[in-house]
Write an enzyme that holds these catalytic residues in place. Structure first.
Site, PDB file in Angstrom:
ATOM      1  CG  LEU A 149      -2.068  -1.029   1.145  1.00  0.00           C
ATOM      2  CD1 LEU A 149      -2.929  -0.931   2.388  1.00  0.00           C
ATOM      3  CD2 LEU A 149      -2.911  -0.862  -0.090  1.00  0.00           C
ATOM      4  CB  CYS A 150       3.971   2.365  -0.066  1.00  0.00           C
ATOM      5  SG  CYS A 150       4.811   0.788  -0.207  1.00  0.00           S
TER       6      CYS A 150
END
Lengths: 293, 87
Positions: free
Chosen positions: A89-90
């Site tokens: 999630l980056c």
């Protein structure tokens, strides 16, 4: 046209998602702040080490210390250390690092150099395991608060093998932390140590002014491993900060697009609701007309 | 004279001092203001920074100490301040 009830359900679901991404954005922002402080706090030490090696370095030392062993063009075997994050999630953060590592491996292979890959961080390890590439070593326990001890543990076997001539260079792929918005994936050569004096201070005579105990050689011998470990430590710390920066950006984008989606859904919902009301009125009026007639 | 103590993670101390006692690799060394340029390896032990307000104590290990232009720079592999509560 979708049913109003269906739309309401979707709006609620997207709102929940937005709440989550918003929170993650705030968490990343506060972690980024602390990680940035760590990057900045680590700079004076690194600067002091390069300065001292620059001051004490002389070409004749290079032959005596294995860590300064310059290999020239005949690089037979390289250890490539890929640092990625443990969490996702980056955005494209890990993807970019993995891509650069693959590029670098191909480049080295074309030059006839053997490459062994060392993985730090779950994401990079997971990818190479998935494509079936062998990893010479891997660690997933470093996380986003790396310590000098972690760096020392990673570098100890590599330094030993470099000194014995088993590998000819150690390179690291990491995210350089220029600012939260600029974190370019970078290849850095940690070993052999590039003599800093050649580039930096040209004052070779500065060395004679010091009282040195026990001797310049002994100091260089003790400080070189620290310098090498510190290069790895910096790579770890910068990557950790870059990860939080990337996550903040990714989560901000997710929050923004969730907001846009909600706006759109709400518009559709209002129209559907209006249509339903209009239809109900028409039916009532129609029914009343029929009764009158 | 100025004293700076650096650990890999962060600067631990920065300020003026009247004397420094440091654990060098072969025993303690004392540094007073206007010391000649000097460089030595550090051992493990306690480092004292004497200031007008009092003495501050640090635990250090590894690295080196450098004196130059009336500035003492301690670059230690490990360095942390010993708070008064423990001592």
């Amino acid at each position: 046209m979708p049913k109003p009830r269906e739309l309401r359900r979707r709006i609620r679901s997207v709102e929940n998602t937005r709440q989550i991404t918003k929170t993650m954005e705030m968490v990343a922002t506060s972690k980024l702040k602390r990680a940035t402080d760590r990057v900045i706090a680590a700079r004076p030490y690194a600067a002091a080490l390069s300065e001292i090696i620059g001051e004490l370095y002389s070409p004749d030392l290079a032959e005596r210390f294995p860590l300064l062993r310059q290999v020239g063009d005949r690089v037979g075997r390289v250890a490539l250390v890929l640092i990625t994050s443990n969490r996702g999630l980056c955005g494209a953060f890990n993807g970019n690092l993995i891509r650069l590592a693959k590029q670098r491996m191909e480049e080295l292979n074309r030059q006839g150099t053997e490459v062994e890959l060392h993985g730090i961080g779950r994401k990079g390890i997971g990818y190479f395991r998935y494509i079936g590439h062998r990893l010479a070593s891997q660690r997933q326990d470093i996380g986003d608060k790396p310590t000098p001890r972690h760096a020392a543990e990673v570098m100890a076997p590599l330094m030993e093998r470099f000194a014995s001539g088993e590998i000819d260079a150690v390179e690291v792929v990491f995210a350089k932390f220029n600012s939260p918005l600029s974190t370019p994936p970078t290849v850095m050569r940690i070993l052999p140590v590039t003599p800093v004096s050649a580039a930096g201070s040209g004052k070779g005579g500065g060395r004679g002014n010091y009282i040195l105990r026990p001797s310049a050689e002994a100091i260089v011998e003790a400080v070189l491993p620290l310098y090498v470990q510190n290069a790895m430590f910096r790579a770890l710390v910068e990557t950790a900060a870059a990860e939080h920066g990337a996550r903040r950006t990714a989560m901000k984008n997710a929050t923004d697009s969730a907001g846009e989606m909600i706006e759109m859904l709400r518009r559709t919902y209002n129209r559907a609701r209006q249509a339903q009301i209009t239809q109900e009125i028409a039916e009532i009026v129609g029914g009343a007309e029929a009764l009158k007639g | 004279m100025k004293v700076v103590i650096l650990s890999p993670e962060r600067p631990v101390f920065e300020g003026e001092a009247t004397a420094v006692v440091a654990p060098a690799y072969d025993g303690e060394v004392g540094i007073l203001p206007r010391h000649a340029p000097f460089m030595t390896l550090l051992g493990e032990g306690r480092l004292l920074v004497r200031r007008q307000e009092g003495t501050q104590e640090f635990k250090v290990k590894g690295g080196f100490l450098q004196v130059r232009q009336d500035t003492v720079r301690v670059v230690a592999e490990y360095a942390t301040e010993v708070t008064n509560a423990d001592s």
